[in-house]
Design a protein around this motif. Structure first.
Motif, short mmCIF file in Angstrom:
data_model
loop_
_atom_site.label_atom_id
_atom_site.label_comp_id
_atom_site.label_asym_id
_atom_site.label_seq_id
_atom_site.Cartn_x
_atom_site.Cartn_y
_atom_site.Cartn_z
N THR A 171 0.66 -1.18 -0.09
CA THR A 171 0.08 -0.14 -0.05
C THR A 171 0.87 1.29 -0.13
O THR A 171 0.55 2.21 -0.77
N ASP A 172 2.02 1.30 0.69
CA ASP A 172 2.86 2.44 0.86
C ASP A 172 3.66 2.68 -0.57
O ASP A 172 3.86 3.76 -1.06
N LYS B 150 2.54 1.60 -3.38
CA LYS B 150 1.41 2.33 -4.58
C LYS B 150 1.38 3.89 -4.19
O LYS B 150 1.32 4.47 -5.18
N GLU B 151 1.10 4.11 -2.89
CA GLU B 151 1.25 5.71 -2.77
C GLU B 151 2.23 6.48 -3.06
O GLU B 151 2.17 7.47 -3.52
N SER C 10 2.47 6.80 -6.89
CA SER C 10 1.55 7.96 -7.41
C SER C 10 1.99 9.29 -7.20
O SER C 10 1.45 10.26 -7.89
N HIS D 122 6.00 12.16 1.91
CA HIS D 122 4.76 12.02 1.55
C HIS D 122 3.87 11.38 2.63
O HIS D 122 2.72 11.33 2.94
#
Length: 342
Positions: free
Chosen positions: A51-52, A54-55, A58, A195
């Motif tokens: 999940t990290d 992919k974030e 982005s 981020h």
């Protein structure tokens, strides 16, 4: 890769970089700072969670996440073997850093070790805990220079915080012929530029003061740490990456590695009493309270060291290379974007 501070005739090649700690306060800032200045640089980053990954992808189009953690030693070695430079911001983890040194060493190289690895450390190795913690600036103490005191810094007892890791990493680098730079900031102020994690542990004192209703110090509160903004730390790492990856005569000056590769990052000095008075004014509290070491320990096990000790440093190596900090107002950094830091 064009340095923002280099002459227009300088044309250093674009390197590939492997980063660790990119979801953290420091590592995330380094990633953001590097991508801001060099948007086309090829970056691989160790990330634990999909999940990290992919974030982050982005946000940073030039980032290739590598799923794993600092216990994945063979993965670290293989990834380091494929890049020009490694930046480790994942804490004191000797096996992990040595695995990445092994990967860098597998690449063909000749002559003196080139700068290939930047590992983040800290100046708490300079604290002599055999001396009583008083909260006061030690009489006769002086700032540590990373030029004049270079040998002494890497020769402190290895049981001190960071010291054993620093010495083991340098020893392995020397044995493998890899050039390592240890980057050592003092207190970090301001909001992180990354981020994911944007705040450091500086909020602990703020929260404690709010809950007690009074700011506090140990002793007279003259114990003093050197400090730098988190943004300037990110800038310093980018600067060293640029200097390290320049070829031959395009480097501005000699980039020291290994025994000559310990770099402080510093803007100024700040006493505990100055911090306490600043938060007192900010929150309209009563007089600053002096507490004992035992009370500080009851607040937090690490409290006596955080609030009762200090070391002043001088970033002479970076100054010789031409780097200067930009953010000089520590109080503004404490309050940046409404942050509850002190």
């Amino acid at each position: 890769m064009q340095s923002p501070t280099a002459a227009t005739t300088t044309s250093p090649r674009s390197p590939s970089v492997f980063l660790t700690g990119v979801t953290g306060f420091v590592g995330g800032t380094i990633l953001a700072s590097l991508c801001k200045v060099h948007s086309q640089i090829r970056i691989k980053a160790l990330v634990r969670r999909e999940t990290d990954a992919k974030e982050l992808q982005s946000v940073y189009s030039n980032l290739t996440p590598i799923i794993g953690d600092l216990s994945s030693l063979s993965l670290l070695t293989s990834q380091a073997a494929e890049v020009d430079l490694v930046v480790h911001a994942g804490g004191d983890n000797v096996p992990a850093v040595c695995a990445m040194i092994d990967g860098l060493a597998s690449q063909n190289s000749t002559g003196s070790p080139l700068p290939r690895l930047i590992s983040l450390t800290g100046p708490r190795s300079l604290i002599d805990l055999s001396l009583p913690i008083t909260g006061n600036l030690r009489e006769g103490s002086r700032p540590w220079s990373d030029v004049a005191d270079a040998k002494a810094i890497l020769a402190v007892p290895e049981d001190r915080m960071h010291a054993g890791a620093d010495q083991a990493i340098i020893a392995h680098s020397v044995a493998k012929g890899v050039g390592t730079m240890l980057l050592s900031p003092g207190q970090l102020w301001g909001r992180g530029k990354g981020h994911i994690k944007k705040e450091s542990g500086a909020g602990l004192y703020y929260a404690t003061v709010k809950s007690r209703g009074r700011a506090f110090v140990l002793g007279e509160g003259t114990a003093t740490w050197s400090w730098v903004s988190i943004g300037d730390l990110g800038d310093a790492v980018v600067f060293l990456i640029e200097q390290a990856t320049m070829s031959g005569n395009t480097r501005s000056r000699h980039v020291g590695v290994n025994q000559d590769g310990y770099y402080f990052v510093r803007t100024g000095d700040l006493s505990m009493m100055e911090r306490a008075k600043a938060i007192t004014a900010r929150l309209s509290l009563g007089d600053v309270e002096s507490v004992s070491v035992q009370v500080a320990k009851e607040i937090h096990p690490f409290g006596p060291i955080m609030w009762g000790c200090g070391e002043r440093t001088r970033a002479d190596k970076l100054a010789e290379l031409g780097w200067k900090p930009k953010e000089a107002d520590w109080q503004a950094l404490m309050e940046e974007e409404g942050g509850e830091r002190a």
